[in-house]
Design an enzyme around this catalytic site. Structure first.
Site: not given
Length: 371
Positions: A110, A222
């Site tokens: 992004f 994560d």
């Protein structure tokens, strides 16, 4: 969610505009050890921008209430002494025009990250730039908001600092700590695998970072080499808190993270707690020593899934016995029986290899504080 809704939703993390292109952001002072680290960045060639930080001497931050008469021109709370980033107390208006833009440090789905220098103070940082439109279209505005909310409040040697954030009409920006050597993943790919000395240093530091996060009821969710950055003297910093969650209830059931690193309780959609990070740390240790995650399968996600839930773990013979022991203790099917991170400094693998580390354990380490 529309673009307007995204901007409204960001109000709780100080992204509301006061003027068309300039908004107020909270800036967090560095600790003295962190300032010393960034000062040393002047030795790294970076092209357009010199990474020499301005000389700043300061004591630990104290919060002081601002008199009511000054509220119109200052924040409710200011820092004393001044922030090394801003050179002024409290809040500062920022726009993109306030920075010299240097080389690109990385690129994500992004947006990009750039090396930047504050034109006023000379302070060097990393600026993460993301398109609002892409955040909305990618349906990750909540993930981005979570990243900002969580990372804004973290202060640890092994956790990447978020100094502040702002936005304009088209983009949102995060002002991040500049970490000179970048992603640990790139180094791992170049070297294929790390020596046990290097790996033990990194695993110890990760355990300290996770202990700190878990103490604040934050589960990272994560852990992987791509989300770890390498600084001076083999100091690592965990980053990317987009999948992190502040979980006061300590039990969650959302599927997230990277498949190779997911524990059985997540892939089976069972409730989970902070021990998911212990499992992922075991996967990380295996990849450091062997060059690939232990359950990775060419057959795809389903094949990997089957190996995870069966705990089909195969440790190569070149891995030392005490390293293999630690991997097995972290990769345990029962979350409650997984290795306790608070005991990491006492494990034989860590004790044996600690004298070989370039990294120096700070006095603020969890076991040093409790000694």
């Amino acid at each position: 969610m529309s673009m307007k809704q995204l901007e409204t939703s960001m109000s709780s993390v100080s992204l509301q505009e006061k003027k068309p292109t300039r908004i107020k952001i909270a800036l967090h002072p560095q600790s003295k050890s962190e300032q010393n680290e960034t000062d040393r960045a002047s030795k790294i060639p970076t092209g357009r921008i010199s990474t020499t930080q301005p000389q700043t001497y300061y004591r630990p931050t104290n919060l002081t209430k601002t008199p009511a008469s000054q509220v119109s021109r200052r924040s409710s709370y200011t820092t004393d002494p001044p922030s090394p980033l801003t050179g002024i107390t409290g809040f500062r208006n920022y726009s993109l025009d306030d920075f010299e833009i240097g080389k690109a440090l990385g690129k994500g789905k992004f947006g990009k990250v750039y090396l930047v220098k504050d034109k006023k103070t000379g302070f060097v940082s990393a600026l993460k730039c993301m398109e609002k439109k892409e955040l909305v279209e990618g349906n990750v505005e909540k993930q981005f908001r979570r990243e900002v909310e969580i990372q804004s409040n973290l202060r640890h040697t092994n956790v990447l600092r978020l100094f502040g954030h702002f936005h304009d009409k088209d983009r949102v920006y995060l002002i991040l700590e500049y970490v000179v050597h970048g992603e640990l993943y790139k180094l791992l790919r170049n070297q294929k695998r790390f020596t046990e000395s290097t790996a033990s240093s990194y695993i110890y530091q990760m355990s300290e970072a996770l202990l700190y996060l878990h103490g604040k009821n934050i589960i990272h969710r994560d852990i992987k080499p791509e989300n770890i950055l390498l600084h001076f003297n083999d100091t690592i910093k965990i980053s990317d808190f987009g999948w992190s969650v502040h979980a006061p209830s300590n039990r969650r059931s959302t599927l997230c993270g990277t498949m190779d690193y997911l524990p059985p309780e997540i892939v089976q959609s069972r409730p989970y707690d902070k021990n998911v990070d212990v499992w992922s740390l075991g996967i990380l240790m295996y990849e450091f020593l062997c060059g690939a995650p232990p359950f990775e399968e060419p057959g795809g996600a389903q094949a990997t899934y089957r190996r995870i839930v069966k705990l089909d773990l195969r440790i190569p013979p070149y891995v030392s016995a005490d390293a293999a022991d630690l991997i097995k203790r972290m990769l345990t099917l029962d979350p409650a029986k997984r290795f306790k991170l608070k005991d990491m400094h006492k494990h034989p693998w860590i004790v044996r290899l600690r004298p070989t580390w370039k990294y120096k354990v700070p006095k603020t380490a969890s076991h040093e504080r409790s000694a």
